[in-house]
Design an enzyme around this catalytic site. Structure first.
Site, PDB file in Angstrom:
ATOM      1  N   LYS A  19       3.871   5.442 -17.922  1.00 41.60           N
ATOM      2  CA  LYS A  19       3.247   4.194 -17.599  1.00 41.60           C
ATOM      3  C   LYS A  19       2.543   3.770 -18.857  1.00 41.60           C
ATOM      4  O   LYS A  19       2.517   2.532 -18.851  1.00 41.60           O
ATOM      5  CB  LYS A  19       2.108   4.929 -16.408  1.00 41.60           C
ATOM      6  CG  LYS A  19       0.922   3.811 -16.135  1.00 41.60           C
ATOM      7  CD  LYS A  19      -0.086   4.796 -15.285  1.00 41.60           C
ATOM      8  CE  LYS A  19      -1.298   3.788 -15.223  1.00 41.60           C
ATOM      9  NZ  LYS A  19      -0.856   2.872 -13.846  1.00 41.60           N
ATOM     10  N   ILE A 439     -11.815  -8.296   3.554  1.00 44.73           N
ATOM     11  CA  ILE A 439     -11.316  -7.187   3.921  1.00 44.73           C
ATOM     12  C   ILE A 439     -12.002  -5.926   3.449  1.00 44.73           C
ATOM     13  O   ILE A 439     -11.760  -4.757   4.073  1.00 44.73           O
ATOM     14  CB  ILE A 439      -9.730  -7.256   3.654  1.00 44.73           C
ATOM     15  CG1 ILE A 439      -9.045  -8.329   4.199  1.00 44.73           C
ATOM     16  CG2 ILE A 439      -9.045  -5.894   4.211  1.00 44.73           C
ATOM     17  CD1 ILE A 439      -9.047  -8.749   5.623  1.00 44.73           C
ATOM     18  N   TRP A 569      -1.302   9.051   3.299  1.00 46.10           N
ATOM     19  CA  TRP A 569      -1.343   8.849   1.734  1.00 46.10           C
ATOM     20  C   TRP A 569      -1.685  10.183   1.302  1.00 46.10           C
ATOM     21  O   TRP A 569      -2.186  10.136   0.084  1.00 46.10           O
ATOM     22  CB  TRP A 569      -2.179   7.857   1.445  1.00 46.10           C
ATOM     23  CG  TRP A 569      -1.413   6.220   1.704  1.00 46.10           C
ATOM     24  CD1 TRP A 569       0.044   6.109   1.708  1.00 46.10           C
ATOM     25  CD2 TRP A 569      -2.153   5.139   1.687  1.00 46.10           C
ATOM     26  NE1 TRP A 569       0.227   4.920   1.862  1.00 46.10           N
ATOM     27  CE2 TRP A 569      -1.072   4.182   1.758  1.00 46.10           C
ATOM     28  CE3 TRP A 569      -3.452   4.519   1.533  1.00 46.10           C
ATOM     29  CZ2 TRP A 569      -0.987   2.634   1.971  1.00 46.10           C
ATOM     30  CZ3 TRP A 569      -3.778   3.201   1.655  1.00 46.10           C
ATOM     31  CH2 TRP A 569      -2.392   2.485   1.620  1.00 46.10           C
ATOM     32  N   ASP A 607      -9.797   0.688   8.379  1.00 47.89           N
ATOM     33  CA  ASP A 607      -8.560   0.323   7.765  1.00 47.89           C
ATOM     34  C   ASP A 607      -7.387   1.433   8.313  1.00 47.89           C
ATOM     35  O   ASP A 607      -7.559   2.422   8.006  1.00 47.89           O
ATOM     36  CB  ASP A 607      -8.513   0.326   6.366  1.00 47.89           C
ATOM     37  CG  ASP A 607      -9.481  -0.646   5.915  1.00 47.89           C
ATOM     38  OD1 ASP A 607      -9.623  -1.856   6.492  1.00 47.89           O
ATOM     39  OD2 ASP A 607     -10.421  -0.628   4.701  1.00 47.89           O
ATOM     40  N   HIS A 702      -2.493 -10.934  -3.858  1.00 46.58           N
ATOM     41  CA  HIS A 702      -1.722 -10.326  -4.940  1.00 46.58           C
ATOM     42  C   HIS A 702      -1.463 -11.350  -6.034  1.00 46.58           C
ATOM     43  O   HIS A 702      -0.982 -10.982  -7.105  1.00 46.58           O
ATOM     44  CB  HIS A 702      -0.392 -10.049  -4.497  1.00 46.58           C
ATOM     45  CG  HIS A 702      -0.317  -8.819  -3.248  1.00 46.58           C
ATOM     46  ND1 HIS A 702      -0.610  -8.995  -1.919  1.00 46.58           N
ATOM     47  CD2 HIS A 702      -0.861  -7.518  -3.461  1.00 46.58           C
ATOM     48  CE1 HIS A 702      -0.509  -7.785  -1.457  1.00 46.58           C
ATOM     49  NE2 HIS A 702      -0.777  -6.982  -2.011  1.00 46.58           N
ATOM     50  N   CYS A 734      -5.927  -9.383   2.137  1.00 50.24           N
ATOM     51  CA  CYS A 734      -6.337  -7.831   1.961  1.00 50.24           C
ATOM     52  C   CYS A 734      -7.500  -7.800   1.123  1.00 50.24           C
ATOM     53  O   CYS A 734      -8.199  -8.828   0.783  1.00 50.24           O
ATOM     54  CB  CYS A 734      -4.929  -7.157   1.279  1.00 50.24           C
ATOM     55  SG  CYS A 734      -5.092  -5.390   1.397  1.00 50.24           S
TER      56      CYS A 734
HETATM   57  N1  GLN Z   1     -11.039  -2.099   2.650  1.00 54.73           N
HETATM   58  C1  GLN Z   1      -9.765  -1.986   1.696  1.00 54.73           C
HETATM   59  C2  GLN Z   1      -9.991  -3.039   0.532  1.00 54.73           C
HETATM   60  O1  GLN Z   1     -10.481  -3.973   0.831  1.00 54.73           O
HETATM   61  C3  GLN Z   1      -8.553  -2.247   2.533  1.00 54.73           C
HETATM   62  C4  GLN Z   1      -7.368  -2.063   1.359  1.00 54.73           C
HETATM   63  C5  GLN Z   1      -6.133  -1.911   2.263  1.00 54.73           C
HETATM   64  O2  GLN Z   1      -5.956  -1.776   3.360  1.00 54.73           O
HETATM   65  N2  GLN Z   1      -5.018  -1.774   1.338  1.00 54.73           N
HETATM   66  O3  GLN Z   1      -9.709  -2.775  -0.396  1.00 54.73           O
HETATM   67 ZN    ZN Z   2      -4.688  -4.625   3.109  1.00 56.08          ZN
END
Ligand code: GLN
Ligand code: ZN
Length: 762
Positions: A19, A439, A569, A607, A702, A734
């Site tokens: 990495k 989010i 996860w 989430d 992204h 996101c």
């Molecule tokens: N609450 C999280 C964030 O905003 C949600 C991220 C996710 O679902 N991958 O980072």
């Molecule tokens: Zn997300």
């Protein structure tokens, strides 16, 4: 005599050397030669570590992704990078990571390139670069990578078994960009595989491992036929082929797989002895059967004594035809448990990472070859460790078992239907049409990460860390107020990771220091280890949210990770069903939800980013998974009063096939990723007549690009053609943690302005 081998080894390195090497190279700090030198060292090291095996995988190492490697080997580069005259390695990374267009001032000779699409590798958390096809795709062999690695291995005296992805799985993993039938490409692909196998033979390969994990998925007649076609074409190759299947059992592909004209078949033997027996009975007697008896995806010690009870008669029956290996490549587990200096000794004694798993394989081989007595000590130690785990009070908490047994369906049931709740929520918390929110996370700046490192190392004390995080929260709330967002978030500064943060505060979880597993490219995750019954000793987020709420009159969202995502996860227990672990998590997060509500938080987001990810490979198993996953979300979320608004967030947009389950979760608001699909993916919600509110993401977080107001307005208009405006929210795709503040502020400003425009026109 039983043969032992391995399907693939983690390539990232004990301390993530690859990495850091890759990222330094990408930043332009090191040379190509330095990167290649590092890669070579890692390969040499990995082979050294696997010396005791009869066959060692070669070609499993990758600088980015094994599927992308295969695309280069087969000469299947996306059209947009073909004919590139620069360095081949550079071109490889261009496909892997994309390249943004040069700024106006630069020479302009090297236009931007879109990265290859990335998707999940079967049901793992590894992501590969999707091969791209169209009706005109041609293939041509470039075996240079494999030849070079075979030569390196040979120089090191390694018994090399080259590893490649098989032709049918390769086609199956790809996407036809023009909608053509990619199976039509098989006749063009097979000659290249023939050449490849010939080349490997010329370079000394005796066995070639040809991975066909597609065989553990549902296949229609056409795809099944493709396997026959392919392997009949390859049967004249001057090497012995070991077709490797993994990530599940063969089911109705068993006959097909067993009878392919190849020298050997590897199967995942974790799915039960019956499934193995079934394959064994179908297998022609001259073939090698390789059993994946040690989990390549989990981190628990194998029960070696029990395994031997089963394997001894099999070894007797099969003799040299029996091979043993991990179930799949060890890519999906961390490298070495011995690196863990701080892990609790008791828990550590229950675990095995890649190297320890190879150690287990050696013990099995010795026991089968020389009798158990030859490894009695190791077998006794293994038995003792497993027994200790089975009996440990840290694993079994009767109070948790009782709480799970006492779960009643009403616990997952909101008091009223959405339409009634919406009225109460609006009274309690008046919001404009097209309410805006985010989010959850805001930029995780270098300062935040530094503060956390200092805190962990002891350089910053508890009070100092708290103060630093509070300052970040205050900044984040201030920015959102200035922007004029409607429902605010605290920004998640205090969270390293959305799963680890909760795992660290729950009983039943353990953490490693170096338990990294590759997610994609240079990105690794360190899944927490769920080892015991889950209990929440105390509130986990309430103080932070209460503080954030104290700074503003706007509603503040409480922010939690849902039980299904935490489970998916994590490394999970192998001593109880996943559903059971998930219910325990659901009860713990439910307590947090209720505590937040008690603290006066009116909006709580839970989430479930990884809910879809957990879908089993086989369709026939989907419903069972969805049923318990939705049940767990409902238990977590739905104990609140009508006036409390529950949000959930999912990082994807394919809902067609799971929309009924999504609706059954009954969240008041679901925020999803839609910006890149031009809102078309809302169709699933429209057709289903999804009744609750939706926040379709209006910009791709992204990308560093700042979305324009007009673009957001246009997207939301498209959304409003499908979902009534009264049920639409405006938010990004996101969380914003990977972005810079300098990107976030103008993007959100445009988003808020867009919402105003939409309201004015409504
Ligand atoms: N609450 C999280 C964030 O905003 C949600 C991220 C996710 O679902 N991958 O980072
Ligand atoms: Zn997300």
């Amino acid at each position: 005599m039983t043969t032992i081998h391995n399907l693939g080894f983690p390539r990232i390195g004990r301390k993530r050397e690859l990495k850091f090497g890759l990222e330094a190279y990408w930043r332009g700090e090191t040379s190509r030669a330095q990167l290649l030198e590092l890669a070579q060292q890692l390969r040499a090291q990995n082979w050294q570590l696997q010396q005791g095996l009869d066959w060692v995988p070669v070609g499993d190492f990758s600088l980015y992704d094994q599927v992308l490697d295969m695309s280069f080997t087969l000469g299947n580069l996306p059209a947009r990078v073909r004919g590139y005259e620069g360095d081949a390695l550079d071109n490889y990374f261009r496909v892997a990571r994309g390249r943004s267009a040069p700024s106006a001032q630069s020479c302009g000779c090297n236009a931007g390139v879109a990265a290859g699409e990335m998707t999940k590798w079967f049901d793992t958390n590894y992501h590969y670069i999707v091969p791209e096809f169209d009706a005109d795709t041609n293939f041509s062999l470039d075996a240079s990578r494999l030849i070079a690695q075979l030569q390196e291995a040979k120089a090191q005296g390694i018994k090399a078994k080259p590893v490649i992805i098989g032709p049918v799985t390769y086609l199956g993993l790809g996407k036809a960009k023009d909608g053509s039938d990619r199976l039509q490409l098989l006749p063009r692909l097979l000659p290249v595989y023939q050449q490849l196998l010939q080349t490997l033979a010329d370079h000394g390969a005796e066995w070639v491992q040809i991975d066909e994990p597609l065989l553990v998925t549902d296949l229609d007649a056409q795809w099944q036929h493709a396997f026959n076609l392919a392997y009949h074409a390859l049967k004249t190759a001057p090497v012995k082929l070991l077709v490797a299947t993994y990530f599940g059992t063969l089911e109705d592909n068993a006959y097909l797989a067993a009878n392919l004209p190849v020298a050997g078949l590897h199967i995942d033997a974790l799915g039960g002895r019956e499934a193995v027996l079934k394959v064994l009975n179908l297998l022609p007697p001259h073939k090698v059967l390789s059993l994946g008896v040690i989990s390549g995806r989990n981190i628990w010690k194998t029960d070696l004594n029990a395994l031997l009870d089963w394997l001894e008669p099999l070894a007797e029956r099969l003799g040299a035809q029996l091979w043993l290996a991990p179930s799949c490549s060890l890519l999906h587990v961390p490298v070495d448990l011995d690196s863990e200096e701080r892990m609790d000794a008791e828990i550590k004694s229950w675990l095995a990472f890649a190297l320890q798993k190879l150690g287990e394989l050696q013990i099995l081989a010795t026991a089968l070859r020389q009798g158990r007595a030859a490894v009695q000590q190791a077998l006794d130690a293994n038995r003792a460790a497993l027994q200790a785990r089975r009996q440990s009070a840290r694993v079994h908490n009767p109070a948790v078992a009782e709480a799970v047994a006492a779960i009643r369906p009403e616990m997952g049931q909101r008091r009223s239907v959405f339409a009634e709740r919406a009225v109460k929520q609006a009274e309690h918390m008046p919001l404009p049409l097209f309410p805006t929110t985010t989010i959850g996370s805001f930029p995780q700046t270098a300062e935040i990460r530094q503060a956390r490192r200092d805190y962990k190392s002891g350089a910053l004390d508890e009070a100092g860390y708290q103060a630093a995080m509070r300052a970040e929260i205050a900044r984040c709330v201030g920015e959102q107020e200035a922007l004029g967002l409607d429902v605010l978030v605290h920004g998640e500064a205090e969270r390293n990771d959305m799963v680890e943060y909760f795992g660290e505060q729950l009983e039943g979880y353990a953490f490693s220091q170096f338990g990294w597993v590759q997610s994609y490219g240079s990105r690794c995750v360190k899944p927490p280890i769920l080892f015991g019954d889950i209990r929440r000793p105390k509130a986990m987020t309430v103080e932070w949210i209460r503080y954030a709420q104290s700074l503003t009159d706007k509603p503040m969202k409480g922010m939690l990770t849902g039980p299904v995502t935490i489970l998916n996860w994590s490394f999970v227990r192998d001593d109880q069903p996943r559903a059971q672990s998930c219910r325990q998590l659901a009860l713990a997060i439910r307590e947090e939800v209720l505590d937040l509500e008690k603290a006066g938080v009116r909006v709580i987001q839970i989430d479930e980013a990884a809910l879809r990810e957990g879908l089993p490979l086989r369709r026939s198993q989907w419903q069972e998974y969805l049923d318990w996953a939705v049940e767990c979300f409902r238990i977590t979320a739905n104990g609140v009063a009508d006036a409390t608004q529950i949000h959930t967030h999912m990082c994807y947009s394919e809902f067609n096939d799971i929309i009924a389950s999504i609706a059954a979760m009954d969240a008041d608001v679901i925020t999803i990723e839609t910006s890149r699909s031009d809102m078309e993916l809302l169709d699933a919600f429209e057709h289903f007549e999804y009744p609750n509110a939706i926040g379709p993401g209006v910009y791709d977080i992204h990308s560093p690009n700042i979305p324009t107001q007009e673009h957001i307005v246009a997207l939301m208009r498209k959304a409003a053609e499908r979902i009534p405006a009264e049920r639409l929210w405006v938010n990004p795709d996101c969380g914003l943690k990977t972005r810079q503040w300098s990107e976030v502020i103008p993007a959100l400003r445009n988003m808020v302005e867009a919402a105003k425009t939409l309201r004015a026109q409504a």
